[in-house]
Write a protein that holds these residues in place. Structure first.
Motif, PDB file in Angstrom:
ATOM      1  N   UNK A 112      -2.696  14.004   6.581  1.00  0.00           N
ATOM      2  CA  UNK A 112      -3.234  14.850   5.529  1.00  0.00           C
ATOM      3  C   UNK A 112      -2.548  16.211   5.500  1.00  0.00           C
ATOM      4  N   UNK A 162       0.487  16.878   6.395  1.00  0.00           N
ATOM      5  CA  UNK A 162       1.924  16.797   6.193  1.00  0.00           C
ATOM      6  C   UNK A 162       2.701  17.367   7.389  1.00  0.00           C
ATOM      7  N   UNK A 173      23.625  14.917  -5.956  1.00  0.00           N
ATOM      8  CA  UNK A 173      22.501  15.757  -6.387  1.00  0.00           C
ATOM      9  C   UNK A 173      22.575  17.146  -5.786  1.00  0.00           C
ATOM     10  N   UNK A 190      20.408  19.680  -8.082  1.00  0.00           N
ATOM     11  CA  UNK A 190      19.074  19.158  -8.353  1.00  0.00           C
ATOM     12  C   UNK A 190      18.323  19.207  -7.032  1.00  0.00           C
ATOM     13  N   UNK A 203      20.141  27.775 -14.311  1.00  0.00           N
ATOM     14  CA  UNK A 203      20.109  27.279 -15.689  1.00  0.00           C
ATOM     15  C   UNK A 203      21.409  27.497 -16.453  1.00  0.00           C
ATOM     16  N   UNK A 249      24.404   8.840 -14.946  1.00  0.00           N
ATOM     17  CA  UNK A 249      23.568   8.127 -13.987  1.00  0.00           C
ATOM     18  C   UNK A 249      23.913   6.648 -13.899  1.00  0.00           C
ATOM     19  N   UNK A 250      23.411   6.063 -12.802  1.00  0.00           N
ATOM     20  CA  UNK A 250      23.736   4.670 -12.527  1.00  0.00           C
ATOM     21  C   UNK A 250      23.018   3.695 -13.454  1.00  0.00           C
ATOM     22  N   UNK A 251      21.708   3.926 -13.617  1.00  0.00           N
ATOM     23  CA  UNK A 251      20.908   2.917 -14.295  1.00  0.00           C
ATOM     24  C   UNK A 251      20.787   3.247 -15.776  1.00  0.00           C
ATOM     25  N   UNK A 294      16.947   3.365 -16.859  1.00  0.00           N
ATOM     26  CA  UNK A 294      15.981   4.413 -16.517  1.00  0.00           C
ATOM     27  C   UNK A 294      16.520   5.811 -16.812  1.00  0.00           C
ATOM     28  N   UNK A 295      17.792   5.913 -17.191  1.00  0.00           N
ATOM     29  CA  UNK A 295      18.323   7.257 -17.401  1.00  0.00           C
ATOM     30  C   UNK A 295      18.088   7.772 -18.825  1.00  0.00           C
ATOM     31  N   UNK A 296      17.591   6.903 -19.710  1.00  0.00           N
ATOM     32  CA  UNK A 296      17.278   7.347 -21.070  1.00  0.00           C
ATOM     33  C   UNK A 296      15.781   7.175 -21.305  1.00  0.00           C
ATOM     34  N   UNK A 297      15.133   8.215 -21.784  1.00  0.00           N
ATOM     35  CA  UNK A 297      13.697   8.147 -22.033  1.00  0.00           C
ATOM     36  C   UNK A 297      13.404   7.148 -23.156  1.00  0.00           C
TER      37      UNK A 297
END
Ligand SMILES: Nc1ncnc2c1ncn2[C@@H]1O[C@H](COP(=O)(O)OP(=O)(O)OP(=O)(O)O)[C@@H](O)[C@H]1O
Ligand code: SF4
Ligand SMILES: [Mg+2]
Lengths: 345, 335
Positions: free
Chosen positions: A21, A23, A60, A65, A89, A99-101, A104-107
């Motif tokens: 709990x 951490x 990353x 990131x 920024x 990105x690789x995938x 999943x890289x496009x919303x």
């Protein structure tokens, strides 16, 4: 071709492992464990390693990131290691990711137009001819039909989605693009198209690439230099031709022999030369002492367990060729599973 | 990986637009994209069971809204006694099936002779109001806390998750009974009916949010790891943009589905509370209350129990069928 666009010195990323709990930290995943690497302006640097070697984490870190737990990262001479989100920024314009995938890289809830114009919006880039025109220009640039700007990602094939991702990365006209396994998820027939597109764009916009892949064959064509990564460390880095001709690190040799060869005549020879990469990659939580590859290395000796080999020029290699191994592989060496080169085919 | 070292990529004669799907698209006239919303609607239209559920739901909503009008047209005021419809010795309704007739479409209550049709309509009003408003309360609280837990993580997540566990284990009915007995009968100047509705909405809505909260938290946790979120970050997006532009549109579907599925649960909870006597105070009708009244008469006037029971059953079933259909239609995996 000489100045370094991005420079990493002793960069580390340890992910804490916590328990309970409160951490409490009970250990760390040493995903990237002290790497020195520079990316020169205008080049394509290939970064290769097995799954879990820390390539994505390194990528990353370079795009910030993630924040490194130690070491420094400089971009165009400016230290960006610990810049805050707000400070980063404006710099985001210069460093972008692919990105690789492609799924999943496009919303999935955004149209292609919204996806590609997001960078312009977020960075407040003026679009003199309107956002729609800007989006359509980018779509045309990556070889997609500009009229498809109001379609949704699910209406495109994997290769097309990857092009959308490339268009998004290009929108800000960055200097450096970190491509994290951009073709690994694509059909073989489409991989070449995407790689070609990336090359064309590099020429047109003077881009610098860090091209991450998990096998050496993918980066061979596009890279100027190649770095090989194992368990959070760079084990070898060299100019492309040099590396493929004279691989020094046993891990590089092993990776190279794991490459399937399409030409049947050559495949015969390649199969005989295959060096088996036995065993699993050890855990990055508890990496082996000394040389991290020693648990799988056929050349390992006592010193390998006690002393970590520094990443330096070995044998009679050029200055640009660095290897982290006490016993680098010499050209005509007999390697386990590989017959001496003299044996007639 | 077949880009072998010997395979020269440049040799391949490929134009950048040669993807198979691209070629297929060439001939198509319609350029406009089909959003996932349109696709879901198209799928829902094919699901006859869900559609039937949806129609019943809409019908019930219309009936609840028009309850005063419909009662004036085909019924009698809810607290008007019709002793002439009652057998004076047995105190059961005269006539067959609990007194169903042209004037009393669903029969009359034993003893008092009140019109069941009108009371069912007003009961629908209460049930649906409580169910919808408390679902709305649950969804609002659940979405906010679920998002916060999933997106912020760390101790915020720990605290919110513990609170949700605690609430899910809490004896909600007992708490409601205790609360209703200490609260005044009218609050905020509302009549006793709407005051109680408000209390029920508060209690049911508050105890319901962890169900939504858990779903939202789980979805947020998995969405947060998706590369498009990272892409947005690497473009310099701020947290509000990531939350509202990237995450929330992807959460809309599960939130909608679970809100739809929590409504029937709320109807049952409201009925249970009314059955236990802490729901809508008499003489205002509610389905649970009618069911409770009917218990004393079930052997001599079964219709009095069957009608409110059947209404609860049909309503809950319709919402569940519609909610399940909605979930299937919105499921991104079955594209
Ligand atoms: N956020 C994180 N928290 C904890 N551990 C992590 C995190 N991200 C990565 N790791 C761990 O760090 C190690 C390196 O991961 P990374 O994704 O960088 O590898 P990779 O070389 O990109 O592998 P792949 O080829 O599978 O993409 C792995 O052991 C992984 O489990
Ligand atoms: S240092 Fe030793 S163990 Fe490591 S790669 Fe070289 S020979 Fe193998
Ligand atoms: Mg990776």
């Amino acid at each position: 071709m000489s100045e370094n666009l991005l420079e990493a010195t002793g960069v580390e990323k340890h992910f804490p492992i916590t328990k309970g709990l409160f951490k409490r930290q009970i250990g760390a995943v040493r995903a990237v464990d002290g790497i020195d690497l520079s990316i020169r302006t205008g080049e394509t640097l290939g970064l290769v390693g097995e799954s879990g070697s820390g390539k994505s984490t390194a990528g990353r870190l370079f795009t910030r990131i993630l924040e490194p737990t130690a070491g420094t990262i400089t971009f165009e001479g400016e230290d960006i290691s610990h810049k805050s989100v707000t400070q980063m920024r404006p710099l985001r314009r210069d460093v972008q990711m692919i990105f690789q995938d492609p799924y999943s890289s496009l919303n999935p809830r955004h149209t292609v137009g919204a996806i590609i114009s997001a960078p312009l919006q977020i960075q407040n880039i003026p679009t003199p001819n309107g956002v729609k025109k800007a989006v359509q220009d980018l779509l045309a640039l990556v070889g997609l039909n500009p009229e498809h700007y109001n379609r949704y990602p699910h209406e495109f094939s994997g290769g097309q989605r990857q092009r959308i991702g490339i268009a998004r990365a290009l929108a800000l006209r960055p200097k450096l693009i970190i491509a994290d396994e951009p073709v690994s998820a694509l059909d073989v027939s489409i991989q070449a198209q995407v790689v070609n597109l990336m090359e064309d764009l590099q020429r047109e916009f003077n881009l610098t690439y860090l091209f991450i892949a998990h096998d050496l064959s993918v980066v061979r064509h596009i890279s100027d230099r190649v770095a090989v990564m194992y368990l959070g460390k760079i084990v070898e880095v060299a100019d492309r031709d040099d590396l493929y001709k004279n691989p020094r690190h046993p891990y590089t040799v092993a990776l190279m022999s794991a490459v399937p060869v399409p030409d049947p005549v050559r495949r015969d020879r390649a199969q005989r030369e295959r060096v088996l990469l036995t065993g699993d990659v050890p855990s990055p939580i508890n990496p082996p002492s000394g040389c991290r590859f020693r648990t799988r290395c056929w050349k390992a000796q006592e010193i390998c367990a006690t002393e970590e080999p520094p990443l330096i020029t070995r044998l009679d290699d050029p200055e640009s060729h660095l290897t982290a191994c006490h016993f680098p592989v010499v050209n005509d060496e007999t390697v386990a599973g590989r017959r001496p080169a003299a044996t007639p085919a | 990986m077949s880009l072998g070292p010997e395979a020269s990529i440049t040799d391949e004669t490929t134009t950048p637009t040669a993807d198979a799907a691209e070629e297929r698209d060439r001939g198509e006239k319609a350029i406009a994209g089909r959003s996932l919303k349109q696709i879901a609607w198209r799928r829902l239209k094919k699901d006859k069971v869900a559609l039937a559920g949806g129609i019943v739901v809409i019908f019930l909503i219309v009936v609840a809204i028009l309850a005063p009008v419909l009662t004036r047209l085909w019924g009698h005021p809810i607290d008007e006694y019709h002793v002439d419809q009652i057998d004076p010795t047995l105190s059961t309704p005269l006539g067959k099936l609990g007194g169903i007739s042209r004037h009393f479409l669903l029969g009359v209550e034993p003893t008092s002779g009140r019109d069941i049709f009108g009371r069912i309509l007003y009961g629908a009003q209460t049930s649906l109001t409580v169910a919808f408003l408390s679902a709305f309360v649950s969804t609002a609280i659940g979405t906010i806390f679920g998002l916060a837990a999933g997106f912020l993580g760390g101790w915020v997540d720990s605290v919110i998750s513990r609170v949700m566990d605690f609430l899910l284990a809490f004896p909600q009915l007992l708490f409601a009974i205790a609360l209703v007995s200490v609260l005044p009968d009218t609050i905020l100047g509302l009549g006793d009916r709407w005051s109680r509705v408000l209390v029920l909405v508060g209690v049911i809505g508050f105890f319901g949010w962890p169900y939504i909260g858990r779903i939202v938290r789980g979805q947020t946790l998995s969405l947060r790891e998706r590369e498009f979120v990272e892409a947005s970050r690497s473009l310099g997006a701020r947290s509000p943009r990531i939350l509202f532009r990237e995450l929330l549109p992807n959460l809309a579907a599960p939130i909608l589905v679970y809100t739809t599925l929590i409504i029937p649960t709320n109807i049952l909870t409201e009925a249970a509370l009314s059955f236990l006597g802490v729901g809508i105070p008499p003489p205002n009708p509610s389905w649970g209350g009618m069911l409770s009244d009917a218990v004393a008469f079930y052997s001599i006037d079964p219709m009095y129990m069957i009608i409110p029971g059947g209404m609860i059953f049909i309503t809950v079933l319709a919402f569940n069928l519609f909610g399940d259909g909605l979930r299937d239609a919105l499921d991104p995996k079955a594209r």
